[in-house]
Design a protein around this motif. Structure first.
Motif, PDB file in Angstrom:
ATOM      1  N   LYS A  63       2.851 -10.363  -0.125  1.00 40.38           N
ATOM      2  CA  LYS A  63       1.734 -10.528   0.800  1.00 40.38           C
ATOM      3  C   LYS A  63       1.337  -9.180   1.383  1.00 40.38           C
ATOM      4  O   LYS A  63       2.177  -8.439   1.888  1.00 40.38           O
ATOM      5  N   GLU A  64       0.056  -8.865   1.263  1.00 39.91           N
ATOM      6  CA  GLU A  64      -0.493  -7.656   1.858  1.00 39.91           C
ATOM      7  C   GLU A  64      -1.634  -8.050   2.775  1.00 39.91           C
ATOM      8  O   GLU A  64      -2.245  -9.102   2.595  1.00 39.91           O
ATOM      9  N   GLN A  65      -1.959  -7.192   3.698  1.00 37.41           N
ATOM     10  CA  GLN A  65      -2.957  -7.524   4.702  1.00 37.41           C
ATOM     11  C   GLN A  65      -4.358  -7.684   4.115  1.00 37.41           C
ATOM     12  O   GLN A  65      -5.113  -8.545   4.534  1.00 37.41           O
ATOM     13  N   GLU A  66      -4.708  -6.904   3.129  1.00 40.47           N
ATOM     14  CA  GLU A  66      -6.067  -6.909   2.591  1.00 40.47           C
ATOM     15  C   GLU A  66      -6.218  -7.686   1.282  1.00 40.47           C
ATOM     16  O   GLU A  66      -7.269  -7.626   0.654  1.00 40.47           O
ATOM     17  N   SER A  67      -5.162  -8.383   0.845  1.00 42.30           N
ATOM     18  CA  SER A  67      -5.259  -9.097  -0.427  1.00 42.30           C
ATOM     19  C   SER A  67      -4.319 -10.294  -0.454  1.00 42.30           C
ATOM     20  O   SER A  67      -3.460 -10.444   0.402  1.00 42.30           O
ATOM     21  N   GLU A  68      -4.542 -11.136  -1.458  1.00 40.59           N
ATOM     22  CA  GLU A  68      -3.644 -12.253  -1.745  1.00 40.59           C
ATOM     23  C   GLU A  68      -3.328 -12.207  -3.223  1.00 40.59           C
ATOM     24  O   GLU A  68      -4.113 -11.700  -4.029  1.00 40.59           O
TER      25      GLU A  68
ATOM     26  N   ILE B 155      -8.831  -9.989  -0.104  1.00 43.45           N
ATOM     27  CA  ILE B 155      -8.741 -11.103   0.842  1.00 43.45           C
ATOM     28  C   ILE B 155     -10.079 -11.828   1.030  1.00 43.45           C
ATOM     29  O   ILE B 155     -10.125 -13.052   1.114  1.00 43.45           O
TER      30      ILE B 155
END
Length: 101
Positions: free
Chosen positions: A48-53, A12
């Motif tokens: 979609k993940e919290q720590e990445s795009e 991210i």
């Protein structure tokens, strides 16, 4: 006509710089050979993940022989450059697709 797609998983904190690098460095260099056409960058929403795009970079290419030629002349060098800049903060995997309609 084939579509050469690379899906990138980006930490991210590096996502913004990665997209800028694609637009300002990778795409202009990749286009110089004249073998890849009509690039587009897409944000992938379904993973979609919290720590990445996740992003997709897509190109049109005539056939797999042209793609191989491009990869030999330019693609391998650009991938090495990406690894030097972003290290393990960007992971990509390619997919070759055929346009049916």
């Amino acid at each position: 006509m084939l579509i050469y797609n690379t899906t990138y998983h980006v930490e991210i904190n590096d996502a913004r710089n990665f997209v800028i690098w694609l637009n300002e460095c990778y795409i202009p260099e990749a286009e110089k050979t004249g073998e890849l056409h009509n690039p587009r960058i897409l944000r992938i929403l379904s993973h979609k993940e919290q720590e990445s795009e996740c992003f997709s970079l897509q190109w049109e290419v005539e056939d797999s022989a042209v793609l191989h030629s491009w990869h030999t002349k330019c693609g391998a060098r650009l991938n090495e450059e990406m690894l030097k800049i972003f290290k393990d903060k960007v992971i990509g995997f390619p997919t070759l697709m055929e346009v049916i309609k």
